[in-house]
Write an enzyme that holds these catalytic residues in place. Structure first.
Site, mmCIF file in Angstrom:
data_model
loop_
_atom_site.group_PDB
_atom_site.id
_atom_site.type_symbol
_atom_site.label_atom_id
_atom_site.label_comp_id
_atom_site.label_asym_id
_atom_site.label_seq_id
_atom_site.Cartn_x
_atom_site.Cartn_y
_atom_site.Cartn_z
ATOM 1 N N ASN A 12 16.877 27.998 -7.315
ATOM 2 C CA ASN A 12 17.398 29.010 -6.390
ATOM 3 C C ASN A 12 18.888 29.216 -6.682
ATOM 4 O OD1 ASN A 12 18.777 30.015 -4.049
ATOM 5 N ND2 ASN A 12 16.911 29.706 -2.875
ATOM 6 N N HIS A 15 23.402 30.152 -4.116
ATOM 7 C CA HIS A 15 24.749 29.628 -3.833
ATOM 8 C C HIS A 15 25.718 29.776 -5.003
ATOM 9 C CE1 HIS A 15 23.578 28.862 0.134
ATOM 10 N NE2 HIS A 15 22.539 28.151 -0.264
ATOM 11 N N HIS A 48 17.280 34.882 -2.621
ATOM 12 C CA HIS A 48 16.998 35.360 -1.262
ATOM 13 C C HIS A 48 17.931 36.524 -0.952
ATOM 14 C CE1 HIS A 48 16.695 34.076 3.297
ATOM 15 N NE2 HIS A 48 16.399 35.350 3.103
ATOM 16 N N ARG A 50 19.237 38.491 1.663
ATOM 17 C CA ARG A 50 19.312 38.478 3.134
ATOM 18 C C ARG A 50 19.724 39.840 3.670
ATOM 19 N NH1 ARG A 50 19.861 34.248 6.649
ATOM 20 N NH2 ARG A 50 19.304 32.233 5.803
ATOM 21 N N ARG A 54 24.704 38.097 2.446
ATOM 22 C CA ARG A 54 25.801 37.119 2.405
ATOM 23 C C ARG A 54 25.941 36.438 1.044
ATOM 24 N NH1 ARG A 54 23.567 32.292 6.275
ATOM 25 N NH2 ARG A 54 23.282 34.019 7.712
ATOM 26 N N GLU A 75 12.829 35.999 -2.351
ATOM 27 C CA GLU A 75 12.742 35.483 -0.987
ATOM 28 C C GLU A 75 13.308 36.519 -0.026
ATOM 29 O OE1 GLU A 75 14.304 31.429 -0.875
ATOM 30 O OE2 GLU A 75 14.586 31.745 1.277
ATOM 31 N N THR A 106 17.931 28.858 6.062
ATOM 32 C CA THR A 106 16.634 29.133 6.693
ATOM 33 C C THR A 106 16.207 27.897 7.471
ATOM 34 O OG1 THR A 106 16.180 30.503 4.773
ATOM 35 C CG2 THR A 106 14.338 30.062 6.237
ATOM 36 N N GLU A 156 4.656 27.881 1.033
ATOM 37 C CA GLU A 156 5.706 26.937 0.649
ATOM 38 C C GLU A 156 5.999 26.080 1.875
ATOM 39 O OE1 GLU A 156 8.976 28.265 -1.770
ATOM 40 O OE2 GLU A 156 10.349 26.879 -0.774
ATOM 41 N N HIS A 199 13.339 23.132 0.224
ATOM 42 C CA HIS A 199 14.451 23.127 1.188
ATOM 43 C C HIS A 199 15.027 21.723 1.337
ATOM 44 C CE1 HIS A 199 17.179 24.377 4.320
ATOM 45 N NE2 HIS A 199 16.845 25.614 4.034
ATOM 46 N N GLY A 200 16.277 21.612 0.925
ATOM 47 C CA GLY A 200 17.007 20.359 1.098
ATOM 48 C C GLY A 200 16.660 19.282 0.091
HETATM 49 N N1 PXP Z 1 12.694 27.598 -0.469
HETATM 50 C C1 PXP Z 1 13.004 28.460 0.525
HETATM 51 C C2 PXP Z 1 11.922 29.312 1.067
HETATM 52 C C3 PXP Z 1 14.331 28.565 1.014
HETATM 53 O O1 PXP Z 1 14.619 29.407 2.028
HETATM 54 C C4 PXP Z 1 15.335 27.785 0.409
HETATM 55 C C5 PXP Z 1 16.746 27.930 0.862
HETATM 56 O O2 PXP Z 1 17.225 29.192 0.532
HETATM 57 C C6 PXP Z 1 14.972 26.931 -0.623
HETATM 58 C C7 PXP Z 1 13.638 26.830 -1.025
HETATM 59 C C8 PXP Z 1 15.969 26.080 -1.329
HETATM 60 O O3 PXP Z 1 16.567 25.209 -0.433
HETATM 61 P P1 PXP Z 1 17.842 24.397 -0.875
HETATM 62 O O4 PXP Z 1 18.894 25.409 -1.223
HETATM 63 O O5 PXP Z 1 18.179 23.584 0.324
HETATM 64 O O6 PXP Z 1 17.447 23.582 -2.063
#
Ligand code: PXP
Length: 251
Positions: A12, A15, A48, A50, A54, A75, A106, A156, A199-200
């Site tokens: 992803n 960032h 993503h 948004r 952002r 996303e 999210t 997911e 996520h995380g």
């Molecule tokens: N999957 C989804 C659906 C997400 O919304 C995110 C965060 O944007 C991620 C994966 C990746 O999460 P992280 O950036 O915490 O690794």
């Protein structure tokens, strides 16, 4: 040698765009990051778009689609605006997520049960367009069953609560969240859904979850972008790939 399906790594790049937007300029470029991540072993790229733009911009999504050689996972929230952009972009997949303007990230899974009627036509349009829809949900049996009823090909599983509990040293909560993920992945697979997670995640949690045979894709961003500051993005992708392979080989 493990007989489980291969585990894909989706990187992803949101960032990278967050950093770029801090100065509202052109660098660092999330598309350059995506190309580098793929060269280093990523199996796909997630971004993503948004509502508040952002991090990822419309032009980033168009360039990602045009320039990367691996699948693009778009996303988005299931709004009319985003559905229109996604149908025009024609990514490999869309991942539908809940979105709140004030949230840092999210925060929870999509309420597929409550939003069944709103999601059904969106998923049908993507199915008709040949775009795979993934629903980002908590590992909750009601949500998983609703996702299967909606004919979404993929879910997911939101791993944020599990990862946060580990970070916060809440051992009992982490174990309970982990058991939910284990059971949810098995239920989803038996309902015919393809199962992703994200996520995380960091190296340790990615290695742990790689040992669940039902899961075939991890989507990881924030931790990898942070690590890239210290060791570079290519090395971070290689280390993540190695962590996932270690986990998978335990099967
Ligand atoms: N999957 C989804 C659906 C997400 O919304 C995110 C965060 O944007 C991620 C994966 C990746 O999460 P992280 O950036 O915490 O690794």
């Amino acid at each position: 040698m493990s007989k489980a399906a291969p585990l894909r790594l989706g990187v992803n790049v949101d960032h990278i765009a967050t950093l770029r937007n801090a100065r509202a300029g052109a660098a660092p470029d999330p598309v350059r990051a995506a190309l580098l991540a793929i060269e280093a072993g990523a199996d796909g790229i997630t971004a993503h778009l948004r509502e508040d733009r952002r991090h990822i911009r419309d032009s980033d999504m168009a360039r990602l689609k045009a320039e990367i050689s691996k699948p693009l996972n778009f996303e988005m929230a299931a709004t009319d605006e985003m559905v229109g952009i996604a149908l025009a972009t024609k990514p490999h997949a869309v991942c539908l997520v809940p979105e709140r303007r004030q949230e840092l990230t999210t925060e929870g899974g999509l309420d597929v049960v409550g939003q069944h009627n709103a999601l059904a036509p969106v998923i049908a349009r993507f199915n008709d367009a040949g775009i795979r829809t993934s629903l980002f949900i908590a590992a909750d049996p009601r949500q998983i069953e609703a996702a299967a009823r909606l004919h979404a090909p993929v879910i997911e599983i939101h791993t944020g609560a599990w990862c946060d509990a580990i970070t916060d040293g809440e051992t009992a909560k982490a174990e309970a969240e982990w058991q939910r993920i284990v059971a949810g992945a098995a239920l989803a697979r038996s309902a015919g859904l393809e199962v992703h997670a994200g996520h995380g995640l960091d190296y340790a949690t990615a290695e742990t979850i790689a040992a669940l045979p039902e899961i075939v894709e991890l989507n990881i961003g924030y931790f990898m972008v942070g690590e890239a500051l210290f060791v570079g993005l290519a090395e971070t992708v290689r280390q993540m790939r190695a962590a996932m392979d270690r986990g998978r080989s335990k099967l």
